[in-house]
Write an enzyme that holds these catalytic residues in place. Structure first.
Site, PDB file in Angstrom:
ATOM      1  N   LYS A 203       6.402  -1.982   2.058  1.00 44.20           N
ATOM      2  CA  LYS A 203       5.214  -1.377   2.673  1.00 44.20           C
ATOM      3  C   LYS A 203       4.031  -2.318   2.472  1.00 44.20           C
ATOM      4  CE  LYS A 203       3.184   3.242   3.224  1.00 44.20           C
ATOM      5  NZ  LYS A 203       3.253   3.313   4.686  1.00 44.20           N
TER       6      LYS A 203
ATOM      7  N   LEU B 154      11.052   1.172   7.287  1.00 38.61           N
ATOM      8  CA  LEU B 154      10.488   1.612   6.014  1.00 38.61           C
ATOM      9  C   LEU B 154      11.254   2.852   5.552  1.00 38.61           C
ATOM     10  CD1 LEU B 154       8.124   1.203   3.956  1.00 38.61           C
ATOM     11  CD2 LEU B 154       7.005   3.080   5.142  1.00 38.61           C
TER      12      LEU B 154
ATOM     13  N   GLU C 174      11.925   2.530  14.327  1.00 40.87           N
ATOM     14  CA  GLU C 174      11.027   3.587  13.818  1.00 40.87           C
ATOM     15  C   GLU C 174       9.738   3.541  14.628  1.00 40.87           C
ATOM     16  OE1 GLU C 174       9.701   2.818   9.779  1.00 40.87           O
ATOM     17  OE2 GLU C 174       9.792   0.659  10.109  1.00 40.87           O
TER      18      GLU C 174
ATOM     19  N   TYR D 262       0.821  -1.206   0.000  1.00 41.92           N
ATOM     20  CA  TYR D 262       0.000   0.000   0.000  1.00 41.92           C
ATOM     21  C   TYR D 262       0.852   1.252   0.000  1.00 41.92           C
ATOM     22  CZ  TYR D 262       0.851   0.924   4.979  1.00 41.92           C
ATOM     23  OH  TYR D 262       1.433   1.224   6.186  1.00 41.92           O
TER      24      TYR D 262
HETATM   25  N1  PDD Z   1       2.846   5.282   7.429  1.00 39.28           N
HETATM   26  N2  PDD Z   1       7.435   3.823   9.021  1.00 39.28           N
HETATM   27  C1  PDD Z   1       6.283   3.156   9.012  1.00 39.28           C
HETATM   28  C2  PDD Z   1       6.204   1.847   9.702  1.00 39.28           C
HETATM   29  C3  PDD Z   1       5.156   3.696   8.352  1.00 39.28           C
HETATM   30  O1  PDD Z   1       4.001   3.032   8.315  1.00 39.28           O
HETATM   31  C4  PDD Z   1       5.272   4.968   7.735  1.00 39.28           C
HETATM   32  C5  PDD Z   1       4.121   5.609   7.000  1.00 39.28           C
HETATM   33  C6  PDD Z   1       6.500   5.639   7.783  1.00 39.28           C
HETATM   34  C7  PDD Z   1       6.709   6.972   7.116  1.00 39.28           C
HETATM   35  O2  PDD Z   1       6.696   6.842   5.712  1.00 39.28           O
HETATM   36  P1  PDD Z   1       6.222   8.024   4.797  1.00 39.28           P
HETATM   37  O3  PDD Z   1       7.038   9.201   5.153  1.00 39.28           O
HETATM   38  O4  PDD Z   1       6.487   7.536   3.431  1.00 39.28           O
HETATM   39  O5  PDD Z   1       4.757   8.238   5.071  1.00 39.28           O
HETATM   40  C8  PDD Z   1       7.569   5.025   8.433  1.00 39.28           C
HETATM   41  C9  PDD Z   1       1.713   5.694   6.672  1.00 39.28           C
HETATM   42  C10 PDD Z   1       1.495   7.164   6.665  1.00 39.28           C
HETATM   43  C11 PDD Z   1       0.520   4.919   7.166  1.00 39.28           C
HETATM   44  O6  PDD Z   1       0.661   3.719   7.318  1.00 39.28           O
HETATM   45  O7  PDD Z   1      -0.534   5.504   7.370  1.00 39.28           O
END
Ligand code: PDD
Length: 282
Positions: free
Chosen positions: A146, A202, A178, A33
């Site tokens: 992801k 991620l 993270e 996703y």
């Molecule tokens: N989450 N780490 C994890 C485990 C995440 O699920 C996310 C993002 C990030 C940050 O990635 P990015 O900057 O590309 O959004 C780091 C999204 C927003 C979510 O699951 O809703």
């Protein structure tokens, strides 16, 4: 106004947007996703998100649901039909529908679903900083992909919520990897630290862009692991994600970080990111 979703070739109102009980996304979390911010009518860092979607898909040998150009048309159409200026777009690609069997179907046909919801970028409620808690990182060994297999993240976020915190920072082998849905950062001895890219985190798009913005503005960022004790003794801390951009972290597990207020480096990075999203005069 009714929300419009896209599922496998059809645009419909959200209640009518349904997938099969035999979709492998539902049965095995055999799916990837993206979450993309829509700000002032523009999908922020769309190219980077679509590039990561390809990396996640390829990591699982998951076929593309359509061409890249076709996908961009669908995303634009979802934005248009929802008549939103600011929102969060969610898209999921699954290995499609097949009688339940762990091994891949002989000829998988990927499913695509896209939704959009209203959302406020840079809400003032987050500017003053948030609390985080810490917990064990219970996830698998490919957190760089992801995927929708998010149960450990769900449990971590629930733990944060029950503690009255915004996020849970996960710890693996004594190192902060993270957050449940964000990347984790600290400022120590004047320089910024975040976990290096590896199978344990991620590669956040917000992280990627912030590294570029910092480099262009002579702010040193070290992609080096740090420990929970480093967070407690840090000068500043913050988190990044698509849904929150750059948010100051002012305590961990009830211990104040620095002065317990957003620090200058965090505020500067947040401003740089805001300029990136809106343009310097926005
Ligand atoms: N989450 N780490 C994890 C485990 C995440 O699920 C996310 C993002 C990030 C940050 O990635 P990015 O900057 O590309 O959004 C780091 C999204 C927003 C979510 O699951 O809703």
């Amino acid at each position: 106004m009714a929300r419009v979703a896209y599922v496998d070739g059809r645009y419909s109102d959200l209640p009518g947007a349904v997938v099969s009980v035999e979709d492998r996304g539902l049965q095995f979390a055999d799916s990837v996703y993206e979450v993309i911010a829509l700000v002032a009518g523009r999908l922020v860092d769309l190219d980077q998100h679509l590039a990561r979607l390809v990396r996640s898909r390829r990591g699982l040998g998951l076929p593309a649901p359509m061409t890249d150009a076709g996908l961009r048309v669908v995303l634009r159409e979802v934005v248009r039909r929802n008549r939103l200026r600011d929102g969060l777009l969610y898209l999921q690609v699954t290995r499609g529908q097949a009688p339940r069997n762990h091994a891949f179907p002989a000829e998988p046909r990927a499913s695509l679903m896209v939704t959009l919801r209203s959302w406020t970028p840079f809400p003032s409620s987050l500017a003053s900083g948030v609390a985080v808690v810490s917990c064990n990182d219970l996830r698998w060994q490919r957190c760089d992909l992801k995927t929708t297999g998010l149960l450990p993240n769900v449990l971590a976020k629930q733990r944060a919520q029950e503690a009255g915190a915004f996020e849970c920072w996960m710890v693996k082998g004594g190192v902060v990897t993270e957050g449940a849905s964000s990347n984790a950062w600290i400022v120590r001895d004047g320089s910024v630290h975040t976990h290096p890219l590896s199978h344990d985190v991620l590669g956040g798009i917000t992280r990627e862009v912030l590294l570029e913005l910092a480099a262009a503005n002579d702010i040193e960022i070290l992609e080096e692991p740090f420990h929970p004790t480093d967070v407690r003794s840090a000068e500043e801390a913050f988190l990044t994600s698509t849904s929150s951009f750059v948010v100051p972290v002012i305590s961990i597990d009830g211990n104040e970080i620095g002065d317990g207020i957003p620090g200058p480096v965090t505020r500067r990075l947040r401003e740089l990111y805001r300029d990136h999203v809106y343009g310097p005069t926005g």
